[in-house]
Design an enzyme around this catalytic site. Structure first.
Site, PDB file in Angstrom:
ATOM      1  N   ASP A  66       0.748  -1.025  -0.188  1.00 20.70           N
ATOM      2  CA  ASP A  66      -0.111  -0.186  -0.247  1.00 20.70           C
ATOM      3  C   ASP A  66       0.623   1.208  -0.120  1.00 20.70           C
ATOM      4  OD1 ASP A  66      -2.422   1.321   0.342  1.00 20.70           O
ATOM      5  OD2 ASP A  66      -1.439   1.417   2.000  1.00 20.70           O
ATOM      6  N   SER A  67      -0.149   2.569  -0.099  1.00 22.30           N
ATOM      7  CA  SER A  67       0.747   3.443  -0.673  1.00 22.30           C
ATOM      8  C   SER A  67       0.823   3.888   1.277  1.00 22.30           C
ATOM      9  CB  SER A  67       0.168   4.870  -1.061  1.00 22.30           C
ATOM     10  OG  SER A  67      -1.439   5.080   0.053  1.00 22.30           O
ATOM     11  N   TYR A  88      -0.530   8.689  -2.205  1.00 16.76           N
ATOM     12  CA  TYR A  88      -0.440   8.217  -3.992  1.00 16.76           C
ATOM     13  C   TYR A  88      -1.667   8.961  -4.308  1.00 16.76           C
ATOM     14  CZ  TYR A  88       2.717   4.258  -3.530  1.00 16.76           C
ATOM     15  OH  TYR A  88       3.972   3.711  -3.423  1.00 16.76           O
ATOM     16  N   GLY A  89      -2.779   9.105  -4.004  1.00 18.10           N
ATOM     17  CA  GLY A  89      -4.051   9.699  -4.724  1.00 18.10           C
ATOM     18  C   GLY A  89      -4.354  10.928  -5.737  1.00 18.10           C
ATOM     19  N   CYS A 137      -3.765  -1.036  -1.961  1.00 16.18           N
ATOM     20  CA  CYS A 137      -4.170   0.069  -2.254  1.00 16.18           C
ATOM     21  C   CYS A 137      -4.920   0.660  -3.523  1.00 16.18           C
ATOM     22  CB  CYS A 137      -2.848   0.931  -2.600  1.00 16.18           C
ATOM     23  SG  CYS A 137      -2.615   2.849  -2.846  1.00 16.18           S
ATOM     24  N   ASN A 138      -6.169   1.349  -3.156  1.00 18.21           N
ATOM     25  CA  ASN A 138      -6.339   1.710  -4.130  1.00 18.21           C
ATOM     26  C   ASN A 138      -6.455   2.857  -5.905  1.00 18.21           C
ATOM     27  OD1 ASN A 138      -8.628   1.414  -1.136  1.00 18.21           O
ATOM     28  ND2 ASN A 138     -10.127   1.240  -2.601  1.00 18.21           N
ATOM     29  N   CYS A 143     -11.419   3.892  -1.534  1.00 19.59           N
ATOM     30  CA  CYS A 143     -10.163   3.872  -0.499  1.00 19.59           C
ATOM     31  C   CYS A 143     -10.280   3.566   0.835  1.00 19.59           C
ATOM     32  CB  CYS A 143      -9.784   6.354  -0.269  1.00 19.59           C
ATOM     33  SG  CYS A 143      -8.130   6.081   0.562  1.00 19.59           S
ATOM     34  N   THR A 144      -8.533   3.202   0.845  1.00 19.20           N
ATOM     35  CA  THR A 144      -7.915   2.309   2.168  1.00 19.20           C
ATOM     36  C   THR A 144      -8.384   3.033   3.560  1.00 19.20           C
ATOM     37  OG1 THR A 144      -5.582   3.022   1.963  1.00 19.20           O
ATOM     38  CG2 THR A 144      -6.302   0.941   1.573  1.00 19.20           C
ATOM     39  N   HIS A 145      -8.412   4.024   3.542  1.00 16.57           N
ATOM     40  CA  HIS A 145      -8.283   5.050   4.599  1.00 16.57           C
ATOM     41  C   HIS A 145      -9.959   5.346   5.078  1.00 16.57           C
ATOM     42  CE1 HIS A 145      -4.671   6.010   3.922  1.00 16.57           C
ATOM     43  NE2 HIS A 145      -4.273   7.121   5.464  1.00 16.57           N
TER      44      HIS A 145
HETATM   45  N1  DGL Z   1      -4.392   4.199   0.280  1.00 14.05           N
HETATM   46  C1  DGL Z   1      -4.234   5.083  -0.502  1.00 14.05           C
HETATM   47  C2  DGL Z   1      -5.402   4.696  -1.864  1.00 14.05           C
HETATM   48  O1  DGL Z   1      -6.585   3.829  -0.982  1.00 14.05           O
HETATM   49  C3  DGL Z   1      -4.673   6.086   0.619  1.00 14.05           C
HETATM   50  C4  DGL Z   1      -4.844   7.509  -0.398  1.00 14.05           C
HETATM   51  C5  DGL Z   1      -2.711   7.832  -0.901  1.00 14.05           C
HETATM   52  O2  DGL Z   1      -1.954   7.767   0.056  1.00 14.05           O
HETATM   53  O3  DGL Z   1      -3.812   9.025  -1.447  1.00 14.05           O
HETATM   54  O4  DGL Z   1      -6.211   4.731  -2.173  1.00 14.05           O
END
Ligand code: DGL
Length: 302
Positions: free
Chosen positions: A24-25, A56-57, A87-88, A203-205
């Site tokens: 994941d990010s 990563y978004g 990670c999405n 999104c994972t969060h």
């Molecule tokens: N893991 C990222 C996602 O699900 C979290 C958000 C990010 O990294 O910006 O997109």
């Protein structure tokens, strides 16, 4: 010519004992790992969070493809028997490239992402055919959910909402202050207006603010996250290849597997944030440097 990857990680002996690699990010993918640990308690896991390059978004698809290939390579080098892109944004940008890379190797390692399990559940859940999507700008721009949902049911309409700041706010832990509630309310407004009956948490969060989302979207709306369905897919993929650790009653010992962590940023902050996202104690965490993937030599390059 097929490239050979050097497998030198733990669990090299018995194939099923090799870990499931999850990346994941940053710490967000721990919400997905949580479901995997619950569903597959006997398996070993190795989680890699690219905390040094979070978020990563809003990154480009090209950049995310490169990062995802680096992470996959690191996990394969350490013996992963299957890869989960938790990670999405990375799934949306890099899943086809990752699968191509696996085809180039002799390993035959499956790569599973978070988009399809969510699309499948959302299409099955909707009664009105109006599905909402909350995700980062990169994920929304990729069109990955439109593609996945449209392939399952072309008559369903997806209403995507790009949330640039939400993952960061949740990660900081301010999920219950006024500013955070305002950001979530703003994201939910177009979905209420579109009268969606199902919303994909892309999104994972976002599972961490599930209750707030439910309140703001209304109690009838179905909220979809990836973890449970993805864990079932992992179980089937491993079973199909004879790579599942045997359970009690299947000739296995019935014990719990191990889980370990790698991150690209500071170990201390990973530990601090990680416990909140995983909702389980963290064990060993190691810092790693990621390097670019060596491309296989092209036969016609001479
Ligand atoms: N893991 C990222 C996602 O699900 C979290 C958000 C990010 O990294 O910006 O997109």
């Amino acid at each position: 010519m097929r490239a050979r990857l050097d497998i030198a990680g733990p669990g090299r002996g018995e194939p099923s004992r090799r870990p499931i690699g999850v990346f994941d990010s940053g710490v967000g993918g721990l919400t997905v790992l949580h479901d995997l640990l619950v569903r597959l308690p006997e398996e070993n896991f190795l989680y890699l969070g690219d905390t040094a390059r979070f978020p990563y978004g809003e990154r480009s698809a090209t950049e995310l493809e490169r990062f995802a290939l680096q992470m996959a390579e690191e996990l394969l080098r350490r013996g992963a028997k299957l890869l989960v892109v938790a990670c999405n944004a990375a799934t949306s940008a890099a899943l086809p490239a990752l699968r191509r890379r696996m085809m180039e190797t002799t390993l035959g390692v499956d790569v599973l992402g978070v988009v399809r399990p969510e699309a499948l559940q959302a299409v099955a859940a909707t009664r009105t055919g109006r599905i909402g999507l909350l995700a980062t700008p990169t994920t929304v721009a990729s069109g990955s959910y439109e593609e996945a949902v449209g392939a399952l049911d072309p008559h369903v309409t997806l209403h995507p909402v790009a949330c640039a700041t939400l993952a960061g706010i949740i990660q900081e832990g301010r999920q219950f202050d006024e500013q955070a509630v305002g950001t979530v309310r703003e994201a939910c407004a177009p979905l209420r207006e579109a009268r969606v009956d199902t919303v994909i948490l892309g999104c994972t969060h976002y599972p961490l603010i599930r209750l707030m989302l439910q309140r703001l979207l209304g109690p009838e709306v179905r909220l979809i996250s990836a973890g449970g369905a993805l864990a079932r897919q992992v179980e089937h993929a491993l079973g199909g290849r004879g790579l599942r650790v045997a359970r009690e009653g299947e000739g296995g010992g019935g014990g719990e597997g191990e889980y370990r962590f790698l991150c690209t940023g500071e170990v201390e902050s990973f530990c601090e944030l990680g416990t909140r996202f995983l909702q389980m104690p963290l064990g060993e965490v190691e810092r790693v440097e990621l390097v670019d993937v060596r491309r296989p030599a092209r036969e016609d390059a001479l």
